[in-house]
Design an enzyme around this catalytic site. Structure first.
Site, PDB file in Angstrom:
ATOM      1  N   MET A   1       0.830  -1.220   0.000  1.00 36.15           N
ATOM      2  CA  MET A   1       0.000   0.000   0.000  1.00 36.15           C
ATOM      3  C   MET A   1       0.864   1.269   0.000  1.00 36.15           C
ATOM      4  O   MET A   1       0.810   2.045   0.932  1.00 36.15           O
ATOM      5  CB  MET A   1      -0.940  -0.031   1.217  1.00 36.15           C
ATOM      6  CG  MET A   1      -1.885  -1.235   1.230  1.00 36.15           C
ATOM      7  SD  MET A   1      -2.748  -1.448   2.810  1.00 36.15           S
ATOM      8  CE  MET A   1      -1.454  -2.175   3.840  1.00 36.15           C
TER       9      MET A   1
ATOM     10  N   GLN B   1     -10.888   3.130  -0.239  1.00 36.17           N
ATOM     11  CA  GLN B   1     -10.552   4.382   0.456  1.00 36.17           C
ATOM     12  C   GLN B   1     -11.371   5.540  -0.100  1.00 36.17           C
ATOM     13  O   GLN B   1     -11.985   6.310   0.647  1.00 36.17           O
ATOM     14  CB  GLN B   1      -9.060   4.698   0.286  1.00 36.17           C
ATOM     15  CG  GLN B   1      -8.117   3.835   1.076  1.00 36.17           C
ATOM     16  CD  GLN B   1      -6.663   4.171   0.769  1.00 36.17           C
ATOM     17  OE1 GLN B   1      -6.351   4.791  -0.265  1.00 36.17           O
ATOM     18  NE2 GLN B   1      -5.747   3.779   1.641  1.00 36.17           N
TER      19      GLN B   1
ATOM     20  N   THR C   1       1.972   1.641   5.936  1.00 30.89           N
ATOM     21  CA  THR C   1       1.334   2.793   5.325  1.00 30.89           C
ATOM     22  C   THR C   1       0.782   3.659   6.442  1.00 30.89           C
ATOM     23  O   THR C   1       0.338   3.135   7.467  1.00 30.89           O
ATOM     24  CB  THR C   1       0.189   2.382   4.379  1.00 30.89           C
ATOM     25  OG1 THR C   1      -0.648   3.500   4.116  1.00 30.89           O
ATOM     26  CG2 THR C   1      -0.654   1.284   4.977  1.00 30.89           C
ATOM     27  N   ASN C   2       0.828   4.963   6.253  1.00 30.28           N
ATOM     28  CA  ASN C   2       0.240   5.869   7.236  1.00 30.28           C
ATOM     29  C   ASN C   2      -1.284   5.862   7.165  1.00 30.28           C
ATOM     30  O   ASN C   2      -1.975   5.735   8.174  1.00 30.28           O
ATOM     31  CB  ASN C   2       0.744   7.295   7.016  1.00 30.28           C
ATOM     32  CG  ASN C   2       2.183   7.492   7.442  1.00 30.28           C
ATOM     33  OD1 ASN C   2       2.478   7.830   8.580  1.00 30.28           O
ATOM     34  ND2 ASN C   2       3.104   7.287   6.513  1.00 30.28           N
ATOM     35  N   THR C   3      -1.815   5.990   5.944  1.00 24.30           N
ATOM     36  CA  THR C   3      -3.265   6.158   5.775  1.00 24.30           C
ATOM     37  C   THR C   3      -4.062   5.019   6.384  1.00 24.30           C
ATOM     38  O   THR C   3      -5.096   5.249   7.028  1.00 24.30           O
ATOM     39  CB  THR C   3      -3.616   6.299   4.281  1.00 24.30           C
ATOM     40  OG1 THR C   3      -2.973   7.459   3.748  1.00 24.30           O
ATOM     41  CG2 THR C   3      -5.119   6.426   4.079  1.00 24.30           C
TER      42      THR C   3
ATOM     43  N   CYS D   1       3.217  10.074   4.632  1.00 23.58           N
ATOM     44  CA  CYS D   1       2.810   9.053   3.664  1.00 23.58           C
ATOM     45  C   CYS D   1       4.082   8.317   3.310  1.00 23.58           C
ATOM     46  O   CYS D   1       5.113   8.949   3.041  1.00 23.58           O
ATOM     47  CB  CYS D   1       2.167   9.683   2.428  1.00 23.58           C
ATOM     48  SG  CYS D   1       1.827   8.483   1.119  1.00 23.58           S
ATOM     49  N   THR D   2       4.038   7.020   3.309  1.00 18.18           N
ATOM     50  CA  THR D   2       5.273   6.253   3.164  1.00 18.18           C
ATOM     51  C   THR D   2       5.922   6.402   1.795  1.00 18.18           C
ATOM     52  O   THR D   2       7.082   6.031   1.623  1.00 18.18           O
ATOM     53  CB  THR D   2       5.019   4.762   3.463  1.00 18.18           C
ATOM     54  OG1 THR D   2       3.865   4.310   2.732  1.00 18.18           O
ATOM     55  CG2 THR D   2       4.780   4.544   4.946  1.00 18.18           C
ATOM     56  N   GLU D   3       5.185   6.970   0.811  1.00 16.02           N
ATOM     57  CA  GLU D   3       5.785   7.207  -0.502  1.00 16.02           C
ATOM     58  C   GLU D   3       6.506   8.545  -0.613  1.00 16.02           C
ATOM     59  O   GLU D   3       7.326   8.729  -1.529  1.00 16.02           O
ATOM     60  CB  GLU D   3       4.713   7.151  -1.607  1.00 16.02           C
ATOM     61  CG  GLU D   3       4.285   5.750  -2.020  1.00 16.02           C
ATOM     62  CD  GLU D   3       3.270   5.174  -1.056  1.00 16.02           C
ATOM     63  OE1 GLU D   3       3.106   3.938  -1.048  1.00 16.02           O
ATOM     64  OE2 GLU D   3       2.641   5.947  -0.310  1.00 16.02           O
TER      65      GLU D   3
END
Length: 242
Positions: free
Chosen positions: A10, A52, A83-85, A197-199
Site C-alpha cells: 500500500m 478508500q 502505510t500511514n493512511t 505518507c510512506t511514498e
C-alpha cells in the site's frame, strides 16, 4: 531475534523501502550475514485504494484484519502496517490479533519528543491530513501540535501521491511544489515536517530542504528493528491507538 510482521502493498514501492530499511538495520546492529526475520502479507492496492475513495473503511478494516491474522499465524511476533493512511483502521486490526501492533504515529511522535519538537507540519494523503485518526494520535497522546496545508495544497499533495508516487513516478516539478508547501508550513511555525505518507520519502529527502524532516517509513522500520532485537515485547493493548 523476533519475527517482524508486515502488512504491505500500500503501495508496493514503499513496502520495498520497509524491507530494505529493516534488513539494513538488522545488519547494522548484528553485522555479518544477518538479516531480519520477516513475515510479509502484501495486498492488492487497487482494491484498497478504491475502497478508500469510496469511504468504505469498514471493508478495508476487514481485509487488513484477515491479512493480519494470516501474518500472526505465520509466526510474526508483532505487526507493522506499512502505510500511514491505513492506520485509519489500526484499532480494528489490533483487535483482530493477539500480537502487538506498532503504530506509525506513535513511533514518529516519540522521535519528535526526543528532538523537543512541539509543533509539526504534516504531509500525507488527504485522508491523513483531513481526518483526526493520525493528528489526534500525536496531539492527544504526545501533546504535539499538528498543522496541515490548506485545502488546495492538500489536494495537490494527495494527487501526487496516488497518480505519481504510488506508481513509481518521480517528478521534479512535484518536488518543487511539495517544497513550497513545506515552506508555507514552516512559515506558520512548524519546527519540522512529518512525511506522513510512506511514498513521500521517494520524492523528498533531507538534502532538498533545511527544514527537519521525519520520514515515517524509516522511523517505523527502525522501531521494528529495535523491537525485534529486544528480549521482551510490549503488551498488545499498549501499542494500539485511541
Amino acid at each position: 531475534m523476533k519475527t517482524i510482521g508486515l502488512l504491505g502493498g500500500m503501495s508496493w514501492e514503499s513496502t520495498a523501502s520497509y524491507y530494505k530499511a529493516i534488513n539494513e538495520g538488522v545488519k547494522a546492529e548484528l553485522g555479518g550475514l544477518h538479516s531480519a526475520k520477516i513475515c510479509l502479507y502484501s495486498v492488492d492496492f487497487n482494491e484498497i485504494e478504491t475502497l478508500q475513495h469510496q469511504g468504505k473503511w469498514d471493508t478495508t478494516a476487514a481485509i487488513l484484519s484477515r491479512a493480519a491474522q494470516k501474518v500472526e499465524a505465520a509466526g510474526a511476533d508483532f505487526l507493522l502496517i506499512c502505510t500511514n493512511t491505513m492506520h485509519r483502521v489500526a484499532e480494528e486490526v489490533q483487535k483482530a490479533i493477539s500480537i502487538p501492533l506498532i503504530h506509525i504515529a506513535d513511533a514518529t511522535a516519540e522521535r519528535l519528543i526526543e528532538d523537543k519538537i512541539n509543533r509539526v507540519g504534516l504531509l500525507g494523503t488527504r485522508f491523513t491530513m483531513e481526518q483526526d485518526f493520525y493528528k489526534k494520535q500525536i496531539s492527544d497522546q504526545f501533546d504535539i501540535e499538528v498543522i496541515v496545508p490548506n485545502e488546495k495544497e492538500q489536494e495537490y499533495v494527495h494527487r501526487v501521491i496516488y497518480q505519481e508516487l504510488c506508481q513509481g513516478k518521480i517528478n521534479d516539478e512535484s518536488r518543487l511544489q511539495y517544497l513550497s508547501i513545506m515552506d508555507n508550513l514552516y512559515a506558520q511555525g512548524a519546527q519540522a515536517i512529518i512525511l506522513g505518507c510512506t511514498e513521500i520519502a521517494l520524492l523528498i529527502q533531507q538534502q532538498h530542504t533545511p527544514i527537519p524532516l521525519y520520514d515515517t517509513t524509516q522511523i517505523h522500520a527502525e522501531s521494528a528493528v529495535a523491537l525485534s532485537l529486544q528480549e521482551s515485547l510490549p503488551n498488545s493493548h499498549d501499542s494500539s491507538e485511541s
